[in-house]
Design a protein around this motif. Sequence first.
Motif: not given
Length: 149
Positions: A10, A55, A76, A79-80, A82-83, A86
Amino acid sequence: MSRTALVLNGPNLNMLGTREPANYGHETLADVSALCSRTGEALGLDIEFRQTNHEGEMIDWIHQARGRCTAIVINPGAWTHTSVAIRDALVASEVPVFEVHISNVHKREEFRHHSYVSGIAVAVMAGFGTHGYALALQHVAHLHKGQEQ
Ligand code: DQA
């Protein structure tokens, strides 16, 4: 059975080698890619190695793994933490997920302690440096062997 392991990276991981070396070391993403290729070759896995800062692009790659790849090894990045998107994409892919972090996220800021991915991952590697990618691939091959018997 597919032997293709998709290794996804990511945001900001293109900066490896120069970015926060105290947390991530001095190896570049090209070094990690070479490590994964070497490891995959030794284990009889085909490796596809990718990185994106976008993303939507990452989500498209995850969708395209469905029915095609035997495993997704993913770092990620931020993003691990926050997402949900994903995570949802990984679930939709129906491909076993192996989460990798170069640093030990649990030793760092509190916001890094929660992962949206861990709850749907087969296994999580954190704090093994870039060796964590090789360890994850070894485990993919190990599980593969078990399924072949
Ligand atoms: C990371 C840890 C994340 O918290 C961070 O946002 C990253 C890299 C790691 O590999 O240790 O970008 O995933």
